[in-house]
Design an enzyme around this catalytic site. Structure first.
Site, short mmCIF file in Angstrom:
data_model
loop_
_atom_site.label_atom_id
_atom_site.label_comp_id
_atom_site.label_asym_id
_atom_site.label_seq_id
_atom_site.Cartn_x
_atom_site.Cartn_y
_atom_site.Cartn_z
N ARG A 156 3.94 -65.17 21.85
CA ARG A 156 4.59 -65.34 20.58
C ARG A 156 5.94 -66.34 20.76
NH1 ARG A 156 6.69 -60.11 17.87
NH2 ARG A 156 4.41 -59.95 17.26
N ARG B 72 17.11 -52.33 19.23
CA ARG B 72 15.84 -52.62 18.54
C ARG B 72 15.69 -53.87 18.10
NH1 ARG B 72 11.08 -51.08 17.67
NH2 ARG B 72 10.41 -49.43 16.34
N LYS B 73 14.34 -54.30 17.44
CA LYS B 73 14.23 -55.62 16.97
C LYS B 73 15.02 -55.61 15.97
CE LYS B 73 10.49 -56.24 14.12
NZ LYS B 73 9.22 -55.93 13.57
N GLY C 239 -2.61 -53.36 9.14
CA GLY C 239 -3.68 -52.40 9.73
C GLY C 239 -3.23 -51.17 10.08
N CYS D 263 3.46 -54.80 9.34
CA CYS D 263 3.62 -56.30 9.80
C CYS D 263 2.88 -57.28 8.96
CB CYS D 263 2.87 -56.52 11.14
SG CYS D 263 3.21 -55.48 12.57
N GLY D 264 2.23 -56.92 7.87
CA GLY D 264 1.42 -57.45 6.64
C GLY D 264 2.53 -57.50 5.56
#
Ligand code: SRM
Ligand code: SF4
Length: 611
Positions: free
Chosen positions: A137, A256-257, A523, A528-529
């Protein structure tokens, strides 16, 4: 460690000498980041390794109290304490060399390195689906790439074959290369660094890709050009001030992110409402000076999905103010954020722990301690005149007379090596080699001459005749977004990208809608989508179906309806439908029903061309 931490904290990290000053004309701002003058470092492996070898670790920036919490923290925190992820910036070269020279195989890389630490260099092992192969990424601040970079992605993935060696545009306006093997990682990283890009700090507990406006610098309704902000923040996070190389331990051990988005206009193409930090342009009510209202804490996860909240803070739209504000928020988050329960480690929880007013006071105190002359004011009232959010696909006039932006559909963001090169060709021919990615996983070509527009639309790679990429997609296929799904992602409950592209084509043949409809696929509940922002969001979930008289578990989905983006953003927090089998005979009729009931769809046969 504490002394070094505070010394680092109060110093100013203005290495961005080549970042465009906000007073300059930024229409031709650099497409990525700013350190060409450091380039010799990146091109010289031996020198870079030497520089990184002696560098301080991510943990060394943390106060002792935080380090003590790490020791009692989640397994990820303990792992970070044992093997500092910052050293992955060096280790990846070592692994690659050893594997190439036959000293080890990828299977001998320790699990903690393989599955976790390598994420600090953007290498995410796809062990469940493609053992030994990684997704790499990148960081693409403001989503801007050039044709040389696109060709490099194509060259890097092609050797892994058409099934595994692909490139994806992500929902953070970013690029991912798939299939990469560890023995090739060092040369790919070097190739990125030579092109002023990096994969470092793009996954796990890092600040993720800086999202900005895809119309930056070309928009007649622009309030702020987001490019210099995305660049300076990308440099703040990933550029090591001690060495001038990519990979910055100062921000290498977050709880965390962390997501940051800078919006440039009232359209909010950057989705500020679902980012940890959202900067929304807004003029000062009295002085009229342009600035940003700060919204905080937006995020999505399995356990909680949160719309961002008003922080009661506004800062001027200048690089020093924005950089300092973000640095202060990151410093407090890094040192005080939750380290035990990863479900509570996103920024929103820390803001809630303080309460908005106390949190604001804390951030102002932190900013003042840097002594950089940054003033924080109350949130300013948003503009109220009517405003209609604009389309990114299609052909649109720019603020520059005679120039056009042309949006191109890249179905579900997936590009083959061939398609990458086709995009590069188009960019070289029509848009001065520049391509801009959107969070909808599409691209736009800026600065196309009026006379060239018909030629571009007729190009065989995007004219829609047997091409996946399209300059003139339908209103349904044009709005499809999809996360990676079961093809490569171990969390996925269903296949997404291929289903999303196929179902969109089917719907396009059956239904006509007056306006574009945004169908998002994801999914699993990590979202994430971003299904909660979609008009129609399809999330992988369990379902049951009668097979031979027995109820059987089959791949299924939940469907979210009515998310909104832009000024009037709204998250569809609860699914409207659950337990729907992911099969055409079940799903298609339901989607058609939703398109008709909610989005004024009509059967294509009834299309009276009035739209
Ligand atoms: Fe994501 C984890 C893919 C955007 C929420 N995400 C993952 C992993 C790394 C899981 C894994 O190890 O397999 C996925 C890699 C799959 C693969 O092979 O590609 C993955 N996320 C993606 C991408 C590629 C989806 C896409 O197809 O575009 C997006 C990459 C963005 C980027 O360029 O950095 C992506 N992920 C998002 C977003 C959307 C956004 O940022 O606007 C979200 C929701 C917003 C948010 O983070 O608040 C998102 N991803 C997650 C989460 C849940 C986070 C949480 O706080 O719990 C996880 C799981 C985790 O981090 O533990 C996750
Ligand atoms: Fe993987 Fe789930 Fe994210 Fe999709 S939503 S990429 S399945 S983690």
């Amino acid at each position: 460690a504490a002394a070094r931490s505070s010394a680092r904290r109060t110093s100013s990290f203005h290495l961005n000498s080549a970042v465009v000053d906000e007073d300059e004309d930024v229409d031709t701002a650099p497409t990525t980041t700013s350190i060409e003058h450091e380039q010799h470092h990146h091109n010289n492996r031996a020198e870079e390794i030497k520089l990184h070898a002696g560098k301080v670790t991510g943990t060394s920036f943390l106060p002792e109290e935080t380090v003590a919490r790490l020791a009692k923290g989640s397994p990820v925190e303990k792992a970070k304490l044992t093997g500092d992820p910052g050293s992955a910036y060096v280790d990846v070269y070592e692994f690659a060399r050893k594997i190439r020279e036959g000293e080890m195989t990828w299977k001998e890389v320790e699990k903690a390195d393989l599955e976790t630490r390598l994420k600090w260099v953007g290498m995410i092992h796809r062990g469940k689906r493609t053992p030994g192969q990684f997704l790499m990424r990148l960081k693409v601040p403001n989503g801007i790439v050039n044709s040389d970079q696109l060709r490099f992605y194509a060259d890097s993935v092609e050797k892994y074959g058409t099934d595994f060696g692909v490139v994806d545009i992500t929902t953070r306006q970013n690029m991912q290369m798939r299939g990469i093997k560890l023995e090739d990682a060092d040369s790919v990283i070097d190739g990125l660094h030579a092109r002023n890009q990096t994969s470092f700090q793009s996954a796990l507990d890092n600040v993720r890709n800086m999202v900005g406006s895809p119309l930056a610098g070309i928009d007649p309704l622009e309030m702020v050009d987001t490019r210099p902000y995305c660049n300076i923040l990308n440099d703040l996070i990933t550029l090591d001030p001690a060495t001038g190389t990519r990979g910055n331990p100062q921000w290498g051990n977050l709880p965390r992110k962390f997501n940051i988005a800078v919006s440039g206009s009232r359209d909010d193409f950057a989705h500020t409402d679902i980012n940890d930090i959202g900067l929304q342009p807004c003029p000062h009510a009295i002085t009229g000076e342009m600035g940003f209202n700060l919204v905080l804490g937006g995020y999505m996860s399995i356990k909680r999905v949160a719309h961002s909240i008003d922080s009661k803070m506004w800062v001027k739209a200048d690089l020093n103010s924005v950089n300092t504000l973000c640095e202060a928020i990151l410093r407090v988050f890094r040192d005080e954020g939750e380290r035990k329960d990863r479900q509570k480690a996103r920024l929103m929880w820390l803001v809630e722990k303080y309460g908005v007013d106390a949190y604001k006071a804390k951030i102002i105190e932190e900013i003042d301690s840097y002594n950089r002359g940054v003033v924080v004011e109350e949130t300013q009232p948003k503009p109220t005149e009517p405003f209609e959010r604009r389309d990114l696909l299609g052909v649109h006039e720019q603020k520059q007379k005679g120039l056009y932006r042309v949006g191109i559909l890249v179905p579900v963001g997936r590009l083959s090596a061939t398609e990458c090169r086709q995009l590069a060709d188009l960019a070289e021919r029509y848009s001065n080699s520049e391509v801009r990615c959107t969070v909808e996983q599409n691209v736009l070509l800026p600065n196309v001459l009026e006379a060239d527009v018909p030629l571009l639309l007729a190009e065989p790679s995007i004219n829609g005749v047997n091409t996946r990429m399209k300059a003139n997609p339908g209103k349904i296929e044009g709005g499809v977004v999809s996360c990676t799904g079961a093809e490569f992602c171990g969390f996925a409950m269903v296949e997404t990208k291929h289903n999303a592209e196929r179902v969109a084509k089917l719907l396009e043949e059956l239904v006509v809608t007056p306006q574009p409809v945004r169908i998002h696929w994801t999914g699993c509940p990590n979202s994430c989508g971003q299904v909660q922002v979609a008009d129609i969001g399809i999330m992988g979930a369990p379902a049951k179906k009668m097979v031979d008289g027995k109820k059987m578990a089959v791949p299924g989905c939940k469907i979210f309806v009515g998310g909104r983006i832009g000024e009037d953003a709204h998250l569809a927090l609860e699914p409207t439908y659950k337990g729907i089998p992911l099969e055409d005979e079940e799903l298609i009729p339901l989607l058609i029903q939703i398109l008709k009931e909610e989005y004024k769809g009509v059967d294509r046969a009834e299309d009276d061309l009035s739209f």
